[in-house]
Design a protein around this motif. Structure first.
Motif, PDB file in Angstrom:
ATOM      1  N   ILE A 207       1.017  -1.034   0.079  1.00  0.00           N
ATOM      2  CA  ILE A 207       0.148   0.317  -0.106  1.00  0.00           C
ATOM      3  C   ILE A 207       0.738   1.479  -0.210  1.00  0.00           C
ATOM      4  O   ILE A 207       1.003   2.280  -0.802  1.00  0.00           O
ATOM      5  CB  ILE A 207      -1.193   0.516   0.464  1.00  0.00           C
ATOM      6  N   LYS A 208       1.517   1.819   0.600  1.00  0.00           N
ATOM      7  CA  LYS A 208       2.735   2.153   0.924  1.00  0.00           C
ATOM      8  C   LYS A 208       3.103   2.693  -0.254  1.00  0.00           C
ATOM      9  O   LYS A 208       3.818   3.795  -0.827  1.00  0.00           O
ATOM     10  CB  LYS A 208       3.919   2.246   2.118  1.00  0.00           C
ATOM     11  N   ALA A 209       3.493   1.334  -0.743  1.00  0.00           N
ATOM     12  CA  ALA A 209       4.832   1.409  -2.273  1.00  0.00           C
ATOM     13  C   ALA A 209       3.779   2.518  -3.585  1.00  0.00           C
ATOM     14  O   ALA A 209       3.682   3.020  -4.440  1.00  0.00           O
ATOM     15  CB  ALA A 209       5.092   0.166  -3.377  1.00  0.00           C
ATOM     16  N   ALA A 210       2.494   1.990  -3.852  1.00  0.00           N
ATOM     17  CA  ALA A 210       1.310   1.730  -4.174  1.00  0.00           C
ATOM     18  C   ALA A 210       0.796   4.215  -3.795  1.00  0.00           C
ATOM     19  O   ALA A 210       0.780   4.282  -5.246  1.00  0.00           O
ATOM     20  CB  ALA A 210       0.405   1.550  -4.619  1.00  0.00           C
ATOM     21  N   GLU A 211       1.214   4.261  -3.119  1.00  0.00           N
ATOM     22  CA  GLU A 211       0.522   5.478  -2.252  1.00  0.00           C
ATOM     23  C   GLU A 211       2.179   6.131  -2.950  1.00  0.00           C
ATOM     24  O   GLU A 211       1.593   7.519  -3.546  1.00  0.00           O
ATOM     25  CB  GLU A 211       0.760   5.739  -1.056  1.00  0.00           C
ATOM     26  N   GLU A 212       2.970   5.731  -2.913  1.00  0.00           N
ATOM     27  CA  GLU A 212       4.451   6.554  -3.506  1.00  0.00           C
ATOM     28  C   GLU A 212       3.864   6.985  -4.891  1.00  0.00           C
ATOM     29  O   GLU A 212       4.399   8.152  -5.138  1.00  0.00           O
ATOM     30  CB  GLU A 212       5.303   6.761  -3.014  1.00  0.00           C
ATOM     31  N   LYS A 213       2.990   5.867  -5.805  1.00  0.00           N
ATOM     32  CA  LYS A 213       3.383   6.313  -7.161  1.00  0.00           C
ATOM     33  C   LYS A 213       2.618   6.849  -7.679  1.00  0.00           C
ATOM     34  O   LYS A 213       2.708   7.531  -8.623  1.00  0.00           O
ATOM     35  CB  LYS A 213       3.467   4.507  -7.725  1.00  0.00           C
ATOM     36  N   LEU A 214       0.991   6.706  -6.814  1.00  0.00           N
ATOM     37  CA  LEU A 214       0.024   7.730  -6.723  1.00  0.00           C
ATOM     38  C   LEU A 214       0.980   9.496  -6.626  1.00  0.00           C
ATOM     39  O   LEU A 214      -0.267   9.880  -7.422  1.00  0.00           O
ATOM     40  CB  LEU A 214      -0.843   7.237  -6.458  1.00  0.00           C
ATOM     41  N   LYS A 215       1.094   9.170  -6.457  1.00  0.00           N
ATOM     42  CA  LYS A 215       2.276  10.873  -5.675  1.00  0.00           C
ATOM     43  C   LYS A 215       2.413  10.675  -6.457  1.00  0.00           C
ATOM     44  O   LYS A 215       2.788  12.461  -6.905  1.00  0.00           O
ATOM     45  CB  LYS A 215       2.588  11.004  -4.059  1.00  0.00           C
ATOM     46  N   GLU A 216       3.447  10.307  -7.609  1.00  0.00           N
ATOM     47  CA  GLU A 216       3.777  11.043  -8.535  1.00  0.00           C
ATOM     48  C   GLU A 216       3.263  12.218  -9.903  1.00  0.00           C
ATOM     49  O   GLU A 216       3.523  12.723 -10.894  1.00  0.00           O
ATOM     50  CB  GLU A 216       4.841   9.752  -9.527  1.00  0.00           C
ATOM     51  N   CYS A 217       1.690  10.879  -9.487  1.00  0.00           N
ATOM     52  CA  CYS A 217       1.251  11.680 -10.559  1.00  0.00           C
ATOM     53  C   CYS A 217       0.409  12.816 -10.064  1.00  0.00           C
ATOM     54  O   CYS A 217      -0.359  12.844  -9.191  1.00  0.00           O
ATOM     55  CB  CYS A 217       0.678  10.864 -11.044  1.00  0.00           C
ATOM     56  N   PRO A 218      -0.106  13.689 -10.839  1.00  0.00           N
ATOM     57  CA  PRO A 218      -0.391  15.094 -10.784  1.00  0.00           C
ATOM     58  C   PRO A 218      -1.858  14.459 -10.869  1.00  0.00           C
ATOM     59  O   PRO A 218      -2.595  14.419 -11.813  1.00  0.00           O
ATOM     60  CB  PRO A 218      -0.403  16.399 -11.480  1.00  0.00           C
ATOM     61  N   PRO A 219      -3.481  15.316  -9.677  1.00  0.00           N
ATOM     62  CA  PRO A 219      -4.221  14.721  -9.866  1.00  0.00           C
ATOM     63  C   PRO A 219      -4.739  14.624 -12.011  1.00  0.00           C
ATOM     64  O   PRO A 219      -4.424  16.594 -11.703  1.00  0.00           O
ATOM     65  CB  PRO A 219      -5.109  15.880  -8.616  1.00  0.00           C
ATOM     66  N   GLY A 220      -5.488  14.481 -12.067  1.00  0.00           N
ATOM     67  CA  GLY A 220      -6.425  14.826 -13.559  1.00  0.00           C
ATOM     68  C   GLY A 220      -5.227  14.437 -14.620  1.00  0.00           C
ATOM     69  O   GLY A 220      -5.454  14.857 -15.390  1.00  0.00           O
ATOM     70  N   SER A 221      -4.315  14.079 -14.274  1.00  0.00           N
ATOM     71  CA  SER A 221      -3.155  13.404 -15.521  1.00  0.00           C
ATOM     72  C   SER A 221      -3.283  12.364 -16.005  1.00  0.00           C
ATOM     73  O   SER A 221      -3.293  10.863 -15.678  1.00  0.00           O
ATOM     74  CB  SER A 221      -1.736  13.631 -14.206  1.00  0.00           C
ATOM     75  N   SER A 222      -4.420  11.550 -16.699  1.00  0.00           N
ATOM     76  CA  SER A 222      -4.258  10.773 -17.902  1.00  0.00           C
ATOM     77  C   SER A 222      -3.680  10.056 -18.255  1.00  0.00           C
ATOM     78  O   SER A 222      -2.980   8.753 -17.840  1.00  0.00           O
ATOM     79  CB  SER A 222      -5.446  10.872 -18.816  1.00  0.00           C
ATOM     80  N   SER A 223      -2.026  10.958 -18.774  1.00  0.00           N
ATOM     81  CA  SER A 223      -0.725  10.415 -18.854  1.00  0.00           C
ATOM     82  C   SER A 223      -0.217   9.908 -18.248  1.00  0.00           C
ATOM     83  O   SER A 223       0.010   8.433 -18.207  1.00  0.00           O
ATOM     84  CB  SER A 223      -0.136  11.283 -19.728  1.00  0.00           C
ATOM     85  N   CYS A 224      -0.479  10.198 -17.075  1.00  0.00           N
ATOM     86  CA  CYS A 224       1.132   9.640 -16.286  1.00  0.00           C
ATOM     87  C   CYS A 224       0.322   8.309 -15.072  1.00  0.00           C
ATOM     88  O   CYS A 224       0.470   7.439 -15.300  1.00  0.00           O
ATOM     89  CB  CYS A 224       1.094  11.122 -15.136  1.00  0.00           C
TER      90      CYS A 224
END
Length: 161
Positions: free
Chosen positions: A72-89
């Motif tokens: 879960i922590k690893a997934a949260e870190e990956k999600l932090k890399e993407c800005p909200p609404g960035s479909s390409s990321c």
């Protein structure tokens, strides 16, 4: 003594049980085996065995919970890399744009390409199975030549059976 409501009693029971299971269980040390008629001794041995099994299961559960927490922590870190609404990321994180759809189409195409209708190049097999099982699916009296407008045995003889 005031009576507890059923829901409060369940919560209290669950809390006491959880607290009891979280404590390290001391293994029972028996210097000798129990006699067959000594129920108290037999119960102690059974309880000690069950306590060991529960402790082993708790250890497995804790290891699984720790691994899940790391995932879960690893997934949260990956999600932090993407800005909200960035479909390409987000598509990059999920394996590429349309990757799941492309795999689904590939699987479906393979299924259709390998599908062969039965019987393959053998009409006799279809006629035989039809003449064996078809009359049983007809309403009562349909197989009687006197009541049926077109007798089944005549149909099967025309089909070549």
């Amino acid at each position: 003594m005031p009576t507890l409501k059923a829901s409060a009693r369940r919560v209290l029971t669950a809390t006491v049980l959880a607290a009891a299971l979280a404590l390290p269980l001391a293994p029972a040390a028996h210097a000798e085996e129990c006699k067959p008629d000594d129920q108290a001794c037999l119960d102690k041995e059974a309880n000690a065995k069950e306590a060991k099994e529960i402790e082993a299961q708790q250890k497995k559960n804790q290891e699984a919970a720790d691994k899940t927490g790391k995932d879960i922590k690893a997934a949260e870190e990956k999600l932090k890399e993407c800005p909200p609404g960035s479909s390409s990321c987000m598509s990059k994180l999920t394996g590429g744009k349309g990757a799941a759809e492309e795999q689904g189409l590939k699987d479906m195409t393979e299924t259709i390409a390998t599908n062969e209708p039965e019987p393959g190049n053998n009409a006799a097999q279809a006629v035989t199975s039809t003449c064996e099982s078809f009359p049983g699916s007809l309403p009562q009296g349909s197989t009687d030549p006197g009541q049926s407008p077109f007798p089944v045995d005549q149909l099967c003889s025309l089909l070549g059976d």
